[in-house]
Design a protein around this motif. Structure first.
Motif, PDB file in Angstrom:
ATOM      1  N   UNK A 145       5.892  16.339   5.424  1.00  0.00           N
ATOM      2  CA  UNK A 145       5.154  15.719   6.533  1.00  0.00           C
ATOM      3  C   UNK A 145       3.721  15.350   6.146  1.00  0.00           C
ATOM      4  N   UNK A 146       3.003  16.264   5.504  1.00  0.00           N
ATOM      5  CA  UNK A 146       1.587  16.020   5.231  1.00  0.00           C
ATOM      6  C   UNK A 146       1.362  14.854   4.263  1.00  0.00           C
ATOM      7  N   UNK A 147       2.062  14.791   3.112  1.00  0.00           N
ATOM      8  CA  UNK A 147       1.878  13.620   2.244  1.00  0.00           C
ATOM      9  C   UNK A 147       2.282  12.306   2.904  1.00  0.00           C
ATOM     10  N   UNK A 148       3.338  12.338   3.730  1.00  0.00           N
ATOM     11  CA  UNK A 148       3.776  11.096   4.380  1.00  0.00           C
ATOM     12  C   UNK A 148       2.728  10.627   5.385  1.00  0.00           C
ATOM     13  N   UNK A 149       2.208  11.543   6.207  1.00  0.00           N
ATOM     14  CA  UNK A 149       1.157  11.170   7.156  1.00  0.00           C
ATOM     15  C   UNK A 149      -0.044  10.580   6.436  1.00  0.00           C
ATOM     16  N   UNK A 150      -0.452  11.230   5.358  1.00  0.00           N
ATOM     17  CA  UNK A 150      -1.592  10.748   4.571  1.00  0.00           C
ATOM     18  C   UNK A 150      -1.349   9.320   4.073  1.00  0.00           C
ATOM     19  N   UNK A 151      -0.170   9.081   3.507  1.00  0.00           N
ATOM     20  CA  UNK A 151       0.144   7.764   2.962  1.00  0.00           C
ATOM     21  C   UNK A 151       0.152   6.693   4.040  1.00  0.00           C
ATOM     22  N   UNK A 194       0.838  -1.203   0.000  1.00  0.00           N
ATOM     23  CA  UNK A 194       0.000   0.000   0.000  1.00  0.00           C
ATOM     24  C   UNK A 194       0.871   1.250   0.000  1.00  0.00           C
ATOM     25  N   UNK A 195       1.953   1.244   0.765  1.00  0.00           N
ATOM     26  CA  UNK A 195       2.847   2.397   0.796  1.00  0.00           C
ATOM     27  C   UNK A 195       3.536   2.594  -0.555  1.00  0.00           C
ATOM     28  N   UNK A 196       3.918   1.502  -1.193  1.00  0.00           N
ATOM     29  CA  UNK A 196       4.542   1.617  -2.517  1.00  0.00           C
ATOM     30  C   UNK A 196       3.560   2.226  -3.518  1.00  0.00           C
ATOM     31  N   UNK A 197       2.298   1.832  -3.421  1.00  0.00           N
ATOM     32  CA  UNK A 197       1.280   2.391  -4.300  1.00  0.00           C
ATOM     33  C   UNK A 197       1.079   3.877  -4.021  1.00  0.00           C
ATOM     34  N   UNK A 198       1.022   4.243  -2.753  1.00  0.00           N
ATOM     35  CA  UNK A 198       0.913   5.661  -2.395  1.00  0.00           C
ATOM     36  C   UNK A 198       2.117   6.445  -2.905  1.00  0.00           C
ATOM     37  N   UNK A 199       3.303   5.839  -2.789  1.00  0.00           N
ATOM     38  CA  UNK A 199       4.502   6.504  -3.261  1.00  0.00           C
ATOM     39  C   UNK A 199       4.462   6.775  -4.751  1.00  0.00           C
ATOM     40  N   UNK A 200       3.925   5.833  -5.520  1.00  0.00           N
ATOM     41  CA  UNK A 200       3.856   6.014  -6.977  1.00  0.00           C
ATOM     42  C   UNK A 200       2.946   7.176  -7.355  1.00  0.00           C
ATOM     43  N   UNK A 201       1.821   7.320  -6.646  1.00  0.00           N
ATOM     44  CA  UNK A 201       0.904   8.404  -7.020  1.00  0.00           C
ATOM     45  C   UNK A 201       1.330   9.747  -6.438  1.00  0.00           C
ATOM     46  N   UNK A 202       2.119   9.733  -5.360  1.00  0.00           N
ATOM     47  CA  UNK A 202       2.592  10.986  -4.767  1.00  0.00           C
ATOM     48  C   UNK A 202       3.764  11.599  -5.518  1.00  0.00           C
ATOM     49  N   UNK A 203       4.667  10.758  -6.009  1.00  0.00           N
ATOM     50  CA  UNK A 203       5.931  11.276  -6.521  1.00  0.00           C
ATOM     51  C   UNK A 203       5.790  12.319  -7.630  1.00  0.00           C
ATOM     52  N   UNK A 204       4.817  12.200  -8.564  1.00  0.00           N
ATOM     53  CA  UNK A 204       4.690  13.256  -9.578  1.00  0.00           C
ATOM     54  C   UNK A 204       4.361  14.623  -8.981  1.00  0.00           C
ATOM     55  N   UNK A 205       3.752  14.645  -7.805  1.00  0.00           N
ATOM     56  CA  UNK A 205       3.391  15.911  -7.164  1.00  0.00           C
ATOM     57  C   UNK A 205       4.453  16.396  -6.173  1.00  0.00           C
ATOM     58  N   UNK A 206       5.189  15.465  -5.564  1.00  0.00           N
ATOM     59  CA  UNK A 206       6.129  15.841  -4.501  1.00  0.00           C
ATOM     60  C   UNK A 206       7.578  15.888  -4.952  1.00  0.00           C
ATOM     61  N   UNK A 207       7.939  14.992  -5.869  1.00  0.00           N
ATOM     62  CA  UNK A 207       9.327  14.921  -6.310  1.00  0.00           C
ATOM     63  C   UNK A 207      10.248  14.177  -5.367  1.00  0.00           C
ATOM     64  N   UNK A 208       9.721  13.612  -4.271  1.00  0.00           N
ATOM     65  CA  UNK A 208      10.570  12.827  -3.373  1.00  0.00           C
ATOM     66  C   UNK A 208      10.042  11.407  -3.270  1.00  0.00           C
ATOM     67  N   UNK A 209      10.910  10.516  -2.793  1.00  0.00           N
ATOM     68  CA  UNK A 209      10.536   9.112  -2.618  1.00  0.00           C
ATOM     69  C   UNK A 209       9.906   8.923  -1.241  1.00  0.00           C
ATOM     70  N   UNK A 210       8.649   8.531  -1.212  1.00  0.00           N
ATOM     71  CA  UNK A 210       7.947   8.311   0.053  1.00  0.00           C
ATOM     72  C   UNK A 210       8.678   7.288   0.908  1.00  0.00           C
ATOM     73  N   UNK A 211       9.071   6.171   0.328  1.00  0.00           N
ATOM     74  CA  UNK A 211       9.686   5.102   1.117  1.00  0.00           C
ATOM     75  C   UNK A 211      11.037   5.533   1.685  1.00  0.00           C
ATOM     76  N   UNK A 212      11.793   6.331   0.942  1.00  0.00           N
ATOM     77  CA  UNK A 212      13.068   6.813   1.461  1.00  0.00           C
ATOM     78  C   UNK A 212      12.861   7.743   2.649  1.00  0.00           C
ATOM     79  N   UNK A 213      11.852   8.605   2.574  1.00  0.00           N
ATOM     80  CA  UNK A 213      11.578   9.511   3.694  1.00  0.00           C
ATOM     81  C   UNK A 213      11.138   8.731   4.923  1.00  0.00           C
ATOM     82  N   UNK A 214      10.270   7.736   4.737  1.00  0.00           N
ATOM     83  CA  UNK A 214       9.797   6.953   5.877  1.00  0.00           C
ATOM     84  C   UNK A 214      10.961   6.229   6.549  1.00  0.00           C
TER      85      UNK A 214
END
Length: 359
Positions: A100-106, A68-88
């Protein structure tokens, strides 16, 4: 149905079994009395649940959460420019609103997916500020992609135009007393009502500091929220047109899961969660207490906070007590406790109170 239930956690060892047999408390034993036909309201908080490392252990231990986190990361990255999994995994950047806000949401969306994998699904949802974006996705009112758009682009606007201009304070007082108090400082207003004795104030820096100093002298329990901008205040009006523009592509639909709005304080058709709604979600007072009252009136009494730390539990418990209603408030992870042991404990707590955990 077996009403009186207990779960002995593996960490408790033989001592936990002995304590259970003797009927005495033990940290390795979770007890409860289950009611029949129990279902949970999924509760999603806003700020305050974040901590460095949240979700990192579950990424390695729970495949459903990781997917689920990988899926969230794929849809977030075009808007954020960072890797969700790396930040976590690193915790780097969580002090910035646009991270902080996109990571909490994911993490909240992924925890909801994890609960569903063990048979615990929401009978209704409610969110607080940022948490409403996760609630909308979990209910089915927003696609995962639209949820990512709302949380990421709104956070970017906040970071670019509002950060550094204000702050927020949480007070252990009823809203009637807080409204009288904030009138002493221009630029302050009530930002959120979380329960009968839980109120949040936001506004400019000078007003926030003046309020905190007064509370210290008066013995009022108050704490500064760890953000440097004033959500749910007049300051948000300066970004109205920009938010409406960047969120215009969002296409909400009616959901099958009841959505109780903290903007209106009532049940709402999620087809109305357009760009204008998400501006009002950031600008207006958070009426979480009203939404909780509405859930109680609708017959709901089991609340499961789907988050990395229980933020709204106090307000929910106050609401239950003020209504004279029996209810249960449960959590998921806790600050500094984000691994398999805490997850199994959360499952145990859900099971002993009657939620249908598929072990």
């Amino acid at each position: 149905m077996l009403e009186h239930r207990a779960v002995v956690l593996g960490s408790g060892g033989v001592g936990a079994l002995g304590a259970l047999a003797r009927g005495v408390p033990h940290v390795g034993v979770v007890r409860g009395v289950a009611r029949s036909r129990v279902s949970a309201v999924f509760v999603f908080p806003g700020h305050g649940a974040q901590w460095a490392g949240m979700g990192a252990e579950l990424l390695e231990r729970e495949p459903v959460f990781a997917d689920a986190m990988a899926e969230c990361g794929r849809v977030l990255e075009p808007f954020t420019g960072f890797s969700l999994l790396e930040v976590v995994r690193s915790g780097v950047g969580l002090e910035r609103a646009e991270v902080e806000q996109p990571v909490l949401w994911a993490v909240m969306v992924s925890l909801a997916r994890l609960w569903a994998s063990v048979g615990v699904v929401p009978s209704a949802v409610v969110g607080h500020s940022l948490g409403e974006i996760a609630a909308a996705v979990v209910a089915g009112g927003l696609s995962l992609e639209d949820g990512a758009r709302v949380v990421a682009l709104r956070a970017r606007v906040i970071a670019e135009e509002l950060v550094g201009l204000g702050g927020m304070v949480s007070l252990a007082l009823p809203v009637s007393e807080v409204e009288e108090l904030v009138g002493r400082w221009p630029g302050l207003s009530v930002a959120a009502v979380n329960g009968p004795g839980s109120t949040v104030v936001s506004g400019d820096v000078a007003g926030v500091e003046g309020l905190l100093a007064h509370c210290v002298g008066a013995g009022v329990r108050a704490r500064r929220v760890a953000i440097d901008y004033a959500s749910h205040s007049v300051q948000v009006e300066r970004v109205r047109e920009r938010l409406l523009e960047v969120l215009a592509p969002v296409v909400p639909v009616s959901s099958g899961v009841p959505f109780f709005s903290s903007v209106s304080g009532e049940r709402l058709d999620t087809a109305g969660l357009d760009a204008g709604y998400w501006y009002e979600n950031l600008r207006g007072r958070v009426r979480f207490g009203d939404a909780a009252d509405g859930l109680l009136a609708d017959g709901r009494s089991v609340f499961l906070e789907v988050s990395t730390h229980p933020v709204l539990a106090v307000g929910l418990q106050e609401t239950l007590e003020a209504a004279g209603r029996f209810g249960v408030v449960l959590g998921t992870l806790r600050r500094g406790e984000g691994g398999a042991e805490r997850w199994v404990t959360a499952l145990a707590e859900a099971h002993v109170h009657g939620l249908p955990v598929n072990w």
